[in-house]
Design a protein around this motif. Structure first.
Motif, PDB file in Angstrom:
ATOM      1  N   TYR A 113       1.453  10.189  -8.742  1.00  0.00           N
ATOM      2  CA  TYR A 113       0.997   9.046  -7.962  1.00  0.00           C
ATOM      3  C   TYR A 113       2.387   8.485  -7.792  1.00  0.00           C
ATOM      4  O   TYR A 113       3.191   8.336  -8.729  1.00  0.00           O
ATOM      5  CB  TYR A 113       0.273   8.219  -9.061  1.00  0.00           C
ATOM      6  CG  TYR A 113      -0.934   8.591  -9.337  1.00  0.00           C
ATOM      7  CD1 TYR A 113      -1.141   9.512 -10.542  1.00  0.00           C
ATOM      8  CD2 TYR A 113      -2.363   8.244  -8.632  1.00  0.00           C
ATOM      9  CE1 TYR A 113      -2.589   9.967 -10.573  1.00  0.00           C
ATOM     10  CE2 TYR A 113      -3.687   8.776  -8.906  1.00  0.00           C
ATOM     11  CZ  TYR A 113      -3.672   9.640  -9.941  1.00  0.00           C
ATOM     12  OH  TYR A 113      -5.033  10.079 -10.489  1.00  0.00           O
ATOM     13  N   TRP A 125      -0.720   1.687  -8.100  1.00  0.00           N
ATOM     14  CA  TRP A 125      -0.706   3.382  -7.732  1.00  0.00           C
ATOM     15  C   TRP A 125      -1.517   3.594  -6.616  1.00  0.00           C
ATOM     16  O   TRP A 125      -2.522   3.153  -6.366  1.00  0.00           O
ATOM     17  CB  TRP A 125      -1.018   3.889  -8.773  1.00  0.00           C
ATOM     18  CG  TRP A 125      -0.105   3.966 -10.279  1.00  0.00           C
ATOM     19  CD1 TRP A 125       1.020   4.525 -10.281  1.00  0.00           C
ATOM     20  CD2 TRP A 125      -0.326   2.913 -11.138  1.00  0.00           C
ATOM     21  NE1 TRP A 125       1.563   4.052 -11.657  1.00  0.00           N
ATOM     22  CE2 TRP A 125       0.621   3.115 -12.171  1.00  0.00           C
ATOM     23  CE3 TRP A 125      -1.273   1.794 -11.445  1.00  0.00           C
ATOM     24  CZ2 TRP A 125       0.803   2.152 -13.181  1.00  0.00           C
ATOM     25  CZ3 TRP A 125      -1.304   0.734 -12.362  1.00  0.00           C
ATOM     26  CH2 TRP A 125      -0.087   1.331 -13.372  1.00  0.00           C
ATOM     27  N   GLY A 126      -1.033   4.853  -5.987  1.00  0.00           N
ATOM     28  CA  GLY A 126      -1.699   5.076  -4.752  1.00  0.00           C
ATOM     29  C   GLY A 126      -2.755   6.105  -5.173  1.00  0.00           C
ATOM     30  O   GLY A 126      -3.331   6.077  -6.386  1.00  0.00           O
ATOM     31  N   GLN A 127      -3.513   6.827  -4.144  1.00  0.00           N
ATOM     32  CA  GLN A 127      -4.432   7.763  -4.598  1.00  0.00           C
ATOM     33  C   GLN A 127      -4.137   9.143  -5.253  1.00  0.00           C
ATOM     34  O   GLN A 127      -4.890   9.819  -5.841  1.00  0.00           O
ATOM     35  CB  GLN A 127      -5.294   7.991  -3.346  1.00  0.00           C
ATOM     36  CG  GLN A 127      -6.081   6.893  -2.714  1.00  0.00           C
ATOM     37  CD  GLN A 127      -7.172   6.365  -3.566  1.00  0.00           C
ATOM     38  OE1 GLN A 127      -8.080   7.143  -4.237  1.00  0.00           O
ATOM     39  NE2 GLN A 127      -7.171   5.160  -4.108  1.00  0.00           N
ATOM     40  N   GLN A 161       0.641  -1.249   0.054  1.00  0.00           N
ATOM     41  CA  GLN A 161       0.003   0.052   0.014  1.00  0.00           C
ATOM     42  C   GLN A 161       0.839   1.343   0.105  1.00  0.00           C
ATOM     43  O   GLN A 161       2.150   1.338   0.583  1.00  0.00           O
ATOM     44  CB  GLN A 161      -0.952  -0.027   1.258  1.00  0.00           C
ATOM     45  CG  GLN A 161      -2.053  -1.177   1.187  1.00  0.00           C
ATOM     46  CD  GLN A 161      -3.088  -0.820   2.186  1.00  0.00           C
ATOM     47  OE1 GLN A 161      -3.096   0.022   2.961  1.00  0.00           O
ATOM     48  NE2 GLN A 161      -3.956  -1.976   2.320  1.00  0.00           N
ATOM     49  N   VAL A 219       1.052   5.639   0.399  1.00  0.00           N
ATOM     50  CA  VAL A 219       0.194   7.011   0.671  1.00  0.00           C
ATOM     51  C   VAL A 219       1.065   8.268   0.260  1.00  0.00           C
ATOM     52  O   VAL A 219       2.071   8.194   0.790  1.00  0.00           O
ATOM     53  CB  VAL A 219      -0.124   7.063   2.097  1.00  0.00           C
ATOM     54  CG1 VAL A 219      -1.115   8.305   2.630  1.00  0.00           C
ATOM     55  CG2 VAL A 219      -1.058   5.801   2.404  1.00  0.00           C
ATOM     56  N   CYS A 260       6.083   9.750  -0.802  1.00  0.00           N
ATOM     57  CA  CYS A 260       5.145   8.433  -0.630  1.00  0.00           C
ATOM     58  C   CYS A 260       5.643   7.484   0.254  1.00  0.00           C
ATOM     59  O   CYS A 260       6.889   7.029   0.263  1.00  0.00           O
ATOM     60  CB  CYS A 260       5.249   8.038  -1.971  1.00  0.00           C
ATOM     61  SG  CYS A 260       4.353   6.364  -2.184  1.00  0.00           S
ATOM     62  N   THR A 275      -1.427  12.436  -5.379  1.00  0.00           N
ATOM     63  CA  THR A 275      -1.346  13.992  -4.455  1.00  0.00           C
ATOM     64  C   THR A 275      -1.492  15.139  -5.718  1.00  0.00           C
ATOM     65  O   THR A 275      -0.783  15.034  -6.696  1.00  0.00           O
ATOM     66  CB  THR A 275      -0.432  14.251  -3.539  1.00  0.00           C
ATOM     67  OG1 THR A 275      -0.396  15.411  -3.087  1.00  0.00           O
ATOM     68  CG2 THR A 275       0.914  14.065  -4.208  1.00  0.00           C
TER      69      THR A 275
END
Length: 121
Positions: free
Chosen positions: A93, A111-113, A3, A5, A22, A115
């Motif tokens: 990402y 990939w993350g959410q 995971q 972030v 990240c 920014t």
């Protein structure tokens, strides 16, 4: 499973600087494949920079302006961005490889959410 972030996005004027970060967790391939991508609406996600098997790579559009780095102890990947341009505006990402076994190529599939980075002229 890995995971990620992302954090650190924001708004900046052209010519300014910004660093995004990240944090990875549960990432088997931390020492092999870490990357930053970006995407704007209506366009495909593009790879901006990576640290892959010990080598740093950059897209031509950001060479000399962006620096990718990592802190293995903190499980964190950074992207330092300077001399920012309006065309750098995008969702950024960080990327990872989800899988098992030995990795031979960095075929990112997670990939993350993201920014958001916004550069105004």
């Amino acid at each position: 499973q890995v995971q990620v972030v992302e954090s650190g996005g924001g708004s900046v004027q052209a010519g300014g600087s910004l660093t995004v970060a990240c944090v990875y967790s549960g990432y088997t391939y931390m020492r092999y494949c870490m990357g930053w991508f970006r995407q704007t609406p209506g366009k495909e996600r593009e790879k901006v920079a990576g640290i892959e098997f010990g080598s740093r790579t950059y897209a031509d559009s950001v060479k000399g302006r962006f620096t990718i780095s990592q802190d293995i102890v903190k499980n964190t990947l950074y992207l330092e961005m300077s001399s920012l341009k309006p065309e750098d505006t995008a969702m950024y990402y960080c990327a990872a490889v989800r899988g098992a076994g030995r990795v031979q190529r960095c075929e990112y599939n997670y990939w993350g959410q993201g920014t958001q980075v916004t550069v105004s002229s």
